[in-house]
Design a protein around this motif. Sequence first.
Motif, PDB file in Angstrom:
ATOM      1  N   PHE A   1       0.910  -1.295  -0.084  1.00 35.03           N
ATOM      2  CA  PHE A   1      -0.061  -0.141  -0.041  1.00 35.03           C
ATOM      3  C   PHE A   1       0.823   1.287  -0.060  1.00 35.03           C
ATOM      4  O   PHE A   1       0.392   2.313  -0.293  1.00 35.03           O
ATOM      5  CB  PHE A   1      -0.961  -0.072   1.030  1.00 35.03           C
ATOM      6  CG  PHE A   1      -2.243  -0.523   1.069  1.00 35.03           C
ATOM      7  CD1 PHE A   1      -2.510  -1.627   0.128  1.00 35.03           C
ATOM      8  CD2 PHE A   1      -3.334  -0.636   1.824  1.00 35.03           C
ATOM      9  CE1 PHE A   1      -3.609  -2.121   0.023  1.00 35.03           C
ATOM     10  CE2 PHE A   1      -4.403  -1.026   1.768  1.00 35.03           C
ATOM     11  CZ  PHE A   1      -4.751  -2.223   0.639  1.00 35.03           C
ATOM     12  N   SER A   2       2.120   0.995   0.470  1.00 34.80           N
ATOM     13  CA  SER A   2       3.209   2.154   0.309  1.00 34.80           C
ATOM     14  C   SER A   2       4.079   2.249  -0.737  1.00 34.80           C
ATOM     15  O   SER A   2       4.825   3.044  -0.718  1.00 34.80           O
ATOM     16  CB  SER A   2       3.895   2.295   1.836  1.00 34.80           C
ATOM     17  OG  SER A   2       3.167   2.309   2.940  1.00 34.80           O
TER      18      SER A   2
ATOM     19  N   LEU B   1      -0.283   8.794  10.505  1.00 38.73           N
ATOM     20  CA  LEU B   1      -0.148   9.206   8.913  1.00 38.73           C
ATOM     21  C   LEU B   1      -0.410  10.672   8.698  1.00 38.73           C
ATOM     22  O   LEU B   1      -1.345  11.162   8.966  1.00 38.73           O
ATOM     23  CB  LEU B   1      -0.932   8.257   8.095  1.00 38.73           C
ATOM     24  CG  LEU B   1      -0.786   6.769   8.391  1.00 38.73           C
ATOM     25  CD1 LEU B   1      -1.577   5.946   7.375  1.00 38.73           C
ATOM     26  CD2 LEU B   1       0.662   6.320   8.113  1.00 38.73           C
ATOM     27  N   ASN B   2       0.377  11.051   7.634  1.00 38.55           N
ATOM     28  CA  ASN B   2       0.030  12.387   7.327  1.00 38.55           C
ATOM     29  C   ASN B   2      -1.378  12.488   6.314  1.00 38.55           C
ATOM     30  O   ASN B   2      -1.554  11.230   5.805  1.00 38.55           O
ATOM     31  CB  ASN B   2       1.309  13.241   6.474  1.00 38.55           C
ATOM     32  CG  ASN B   2       1.823  12.501   5.482  1.00 38.55           C
ATOM     33  OD1 ASN B   2       1.043  11.721   4.636  1.00 38.55           O
ATOM     34  ND2 ASN B   2       2.953  12.473   5.130  1.00 38.55           N
ATOM     35  N   GLU B   3      -1.865  13.530   5.936  1.00 39.05           N
ATOM     36  CA  GLU B   3      -3.014  13.470   5.240  1.00 39.05           C
ATOM     37  C   GLU B   3      -2.731  12.792   3.683  1.00 39.05           C
ATOM     38  O   GLU B   3      -3.658  12.010   3.379  1.00 39.05           O
ATOM     39  CB  GLU B   3      -3.601  14.861   5.090  1.00 39.05           C
ATOM     40  CG  GLU B   3      -4.295  15.459   6.312  1.00 39.05           C
ATOM     41  CD  GLU B   3      -5.405  14.676   6.711  1.00 39.05           C
ATOM     42  OE1 GLU B   3      -6.240  14.231   5.965  1.00 39.05           O
ATOM     43  OE2 GLU B   3      -5.123  14.381   7.951  1.00 39.05           O
ATOM     44  N   GLU B   4      -1.695  13.101   3.358  1.00 37.98           N
ATOM     45  CA  GLU B   4      -1.266  12.441   1.896  1.00 37.98           C
ATOM     46  C   GLU B   4      -1.374  11.029   2.024  1.00 37.98           C
ATOM     47  O   GLU B   4      -1.943   9.807   1.186  1.00 37.98           O
ATOM     48  CB  GLU B   4      -0.116  12.866   1.352  1.00 37.98           C
ATOM     49  CG  GLU B   4       0.167  12.161   0.005  1.00 37.98           C
ATOM     50  CD  GLU B   4       1.496  12.908  -0.513  1.00 37.98           C
ATOM     51  OE1 GLU B   4       1.855  12.356  -1.775  1.00 37.98           O
ATOM     52  OE2 GLU B   4       2.039  13.520  -0.087  1.00 37.98           O
ATOM     53  N   ARG B   5      -0.700  10.234   3.055  1.00 35.32           N
ATOM     54  CA  ARG B   5      -0.476   8.748   3.377  1.00 35.32           C
ATOM     55  C   ARG B   5      -1.960   8.099   3.537  1.00 35.32           C
ATOM     56  O   ARG B   5      -2.358   7.052   3.295  1.00 35.32           O
ATOM     57  CB  ARG B   5       0.621   8.616   4.186  1.00 35.32           C
ATOM     58  CG  ARG B   5       1.885   8.913   3.604  1.00 35.32           C
ATOM     59  CD  ARG B   5       2.961   8.082   4.417  1.00 35.32           C
ATOM     60  NE  ARG B   5       2.891   6.639   4.779  1.00 35.32           N
ATOM     61  CZ  ARG B   5       3.345   5.680   5.575  1.00 35.32           C
ATOM     62  NH1 ARG B   5       4.076   6.455   6.624  1.00 35.32           N
ATOM     63  NH2 ARG B   5       2.996   4.743   5.507  1.00 35.32           N
ATOM     64  N   LYS B   6      -2.609   9.085   4.403  1.00 37.71           N
ATOM     65  CA  LYS B   6      -3.861   8.501   4.895  1.00 37.71           C
ATOM     66  C   LYS B   6      -4.909   8.422   3.949  1.00 37.71           C
ATOM     67  O   LYS B   6      -5.557   7.550   3.730  1.00 37.71           O
ATOM     68  CB  LYS B   6      -4.433   9.408   6.279  1.00 37.71           C
ATOM     69  CG  LYS B   6      -5.405   8.804   6.795  1.00 37.71           C
ATOM     70  CD  LYS B   6      -5.838  10.149   7.963  1.00 37.71           C
ATOM     71  CE  LYS B   6      -4.846  10.446   8.969  1.00 37.71           C
ATOM     72  NZ  LYS B   6      -5.265  11.159  10.168  1.00 37.71           N
ATOM     73  N   ASN B   7      -4.904   9.309   2.842  1.00 37.27           N
ATOM     74  CA  ASN B   7      -5.706   9.225   1.856  1.00 37.27           C
ATOM     75  C   ASN B   7      -5.204   8.386   0.920  1.00 37.27           C
ATOM     76  O   ASN B   7      -6.315   7.753   0.319  1.00 37.27           O
ATOM     77  CB  ASN B   7      -5.707  10.640   1.111  1.00 37.27           C
ATOM     78  CG  ASN B   7      -6.449  11.756   1.687  1.00 37.27           C
ATOM     79  OD1 ASN B   7      -7.352  11.555   2.636  1.00 37.27           O
ATOM     80  ND2 ASN B   7      -6.227  13.004   1.770  1.00 37.27           N
ATOM     81  N   LYS B   8      -4.091   7.862   0.662  1.00 28.28           N
ATOM     82  CA  LYS B   8      -3.837   6.996  -0.121  1.00 28.28           C
ATOM     83  C   LYS B   8      -4.012   5.583   0.403  1.00 28.28           C
ATOM     84  O   LYS B   8      -4.505   4.409  -0.237  1.00 28.28           O
ATOM     85  CB  LYS B   8      -1.964   7.032  -0.348  1.00 28.28           C
ATOM     86  CG  LYS B   8      -1.603   6.018  -1.484  1.00 28.28           C
ATOM     87  CD  LYS B   8      -0.057   6.275  -1.429  1.00 28.28           C
ATOM     88  CE  LYS B   8       0.419   5.749  -2.748  1.00 28.28           C
ATOM     89  NZ  LYS B   8       1.981   5.759  -2.819  1.00 28.28           N
ATOM     90  N   VAL B   9      -3.965   5.339   1.737  1.00 28.50           N
ATOM     91  CA  VAL B   9      -4.319   4.112   2.439  1.00 28.50           C
ATOM     92  C   VAL B   9      -5.852   3.834   2.371  1.00 28.50           C
ATOM     93  O   VAL B   9      -6.119   2.794   2.025  1.00 28.50           O
ATOM     94  CB  VAL B   9      -4.133   3.981   3.886  1.00 28.50           C
ATOM     95  CG1 VAL B   9      -4.908   2.815   4.721  1.00 28.50           C
ATOM     96  CG2 VAL B   9      -2.254   4.121   3.983  1.00 28.50           C
ATOM     97  N   MET B  10      -6.546   4.997   2.286  1.00 31.02           N
ATOM     98  CA  MET B  10      -8.236   4.905   2.486  1.00 31.02           C
ATOM     99  C   MET B  10      -8.490   4.426   0.712  1.00 31.02           C
ATOM    100  O   MET B  10      -9.389   3.580   0.471  1.00 31.02           O
ATOM    101  CB  MET B  10      -8.879   6.208   2.667  1.00 31.02           C
ATOM    102  CG  MET B  10      -9.072   6.387   4.099  1.00 31.02           C
ATOM    103  SD  MET B  10      -9.870   7.616   4.734  1.00 31.02           S
ATOM    104  CE  MET B  10      -9.108   9.002   4.252  1.00 31.02           C
TER     105      MET B  10
END
Length: 199
Positions: free
Chosen positions: A83-84, A168-177
């Motif tokens: 996911f990363s 997580l920062n917003e960018e990583r959080k949105n990517k995970v979602m």
Amino acid sequence: MRRKEFDVKDENSINKILQTCEYGTLSLISEGKPYVVALNFVFFENSIFFHGAKEGRKIEAINSNPNAAFLVVKPYSFIPSFFSDTMAACPATQFFASVLFEGKLKFIEDGDKKAEVLNALMKKFQKEDSFEEIAYDKAMYTKMLDKTTIIELKIEIQSCKIKVGQNLNEERKNKVMEKLKNRNLQIDEETIKQIKLYS
């Protein structure tokens, strides 16, 4: 708790975990060694209650040492390392919620109190409420209640940990979602709700 961003004090969040989780693990000391047993439970009148037989290792352990810990865990999505966008294993993690209680155990002897606890347990697991209420003065239940052990954990210390990407920062959080949405497992939908709730 070392990671303060996962430390949750909100009683509504804690109660929701306790209502949706069906069992937890009770940690005892048996003959000087750690002993853990999985049990159904109900949170009722600010205590944790269990039921079971009147004999066995659990009962012997409680009689010798009433100190106990009880852990309830609700799993959310497993977040794979890819996911990363990496082949490294390091980013892989598990999202979850847990509630830990510490306190002393005692046996409930009063028949009416036993009935109250078992009714609360039934209402938790059989939410459609299609059962005859348990009462000590009903002949069909008196013998059963006398044979059943009800154990109360009087809570002295309580902590709740909810890990759903708050670090997580917003960018990583949105990517995970987005990845969870694309994977589309049933648990992923619930995890996305939790991520948004605790953002």
